[in-house]
Design an enzyme around this catalytic site. Sequence first.
Site, short mmCIF file in Angstrom:
data_model
loop_
_atom_site.label_atom_id
_atom_site.label_comp_id
_atom_site.label_asym_id
_atom_site.label_seq_id
_atom_site.Cartn_x
_atom_site.Cartn_y
_atom_site.Cartn_z
N CYS A 196 0.81 -1.23 0.00
CA CYS A 196 0.00 0.00 0.00
C CYS A 196 0.84 1.28 0.00
O CYS A 196 0.65 2.17 -0.84
CB CYS A 196 -0.99 -0.01 1.17
N HIS A 231 -2.71 1.41 6.82
CA HIS A 231 -3.11 1.32 5.41
C HIS A 231 -3.30 2.70 4.81
O HIS A 231 -3.87 3.60 5.44
CB HIS A 231 -4.40 0.52 5.24
N HIS A 254 -5.82 1.99 -4.56
CA HIS A 254 -4.82 1.47 -3.61
C HIS A 254 -4.39 0.05 -3.95
O HIS A 254 -4.94 -0.59 -4.84
CB HIS A 254 -5.39 1.52 -2.18
#
Length: 346
Positions: free
Chosen positions: A259, A308, A320
């Site tokens: 990520c 995240h 993402h």
Amino acid sequence: MASHRLPKQPSRARVTVLTTAAAAAVALSANAANAAPSAKPNRDEVKSRVDKLYEEAEKATEEYDGAKEKQGKLQKQISTIQDNVARGQEELNELRDSIGLAAASQYRTGSIDPSVQLFLSSDPDDYLDKASTLDQLSAQQVQALKKVQAKQRELAQQRTEATEKLKDLASTRTELGRKKKEVQAKLAAAQKLLNSLTAQQKAALAAEESRASRASERSVLNEGASTAQGRAGIAYAAAQSKLGTPYVYGASGPSSFDCSGLTSWAYAQAGVSIPRTSEAQANIGTRISSASDLKVGDLVFFFNDLHHVGLYAGNGQILHAPRTGTVVRYESMDTIGGPFMFGVRV
């Protein structure tokens, strides 16, 4: 004449034992029949447990990325210090050579240069102070000897610093290995759970994710890319060019990403250097508290520990790299699995 005696009737005790055994057998059969359906893995329960493992793996991945980044910085710092020490040693040798030549010249004429005594002294600093006071050395010699001492102290300090950083590097490498094993263990456990599902259940999960991804893609505003301004727009476009690229923990592109690897790579394409980990990325730029104030290209952070991060894509969607087993894609902010914390405008 044939015998017509009636057969012997079983005793009451024997009847009781047989009846009890039969009842137990029936009960066991019933329990087995009832247990059979529950032995089959429940898809939703497995998915929930797998999602939790993936979340834990991603958190460990960000810590792994942090240790990896620290390792790289330490290696560069150590290399710089070692280069400085090497150059400093050359300078020190030159200073000593110049003093040595002067001392040799003095010796040939019958007098020993006081600088020779300096090198033989057990306390050079004390000797130099006394020599300067007693005018035993010329001003030029004093300056030369002070340079030698200053260079010696500088080199000693740099060597000490290098030693400490080497210890830190060894510790960081140990942490890196531990985090790598932790990530691998979480992913292996998740895969084991997925393997317990039937082919039909796996297909249903894949179809569900595919539908959600397509819905998110349709939901992204058509004008999303054009509303992203300046470098944020360039970064967002760079991330869009990686749609479909696989997620790999610890990867920062260009053929795979995790990520924070995707977000740091995307902004690098816009000429902006941002930290490697999601936690560090959260501390740059301007913080955006409300989701309604987000703009395309802003960084968006999820979960209380900020493990995240993605890029805002407009209309409540993000672009993402979700987790192992997926690819770079659009997804609704409502289905990330953790709460939206805030955004950051780089």
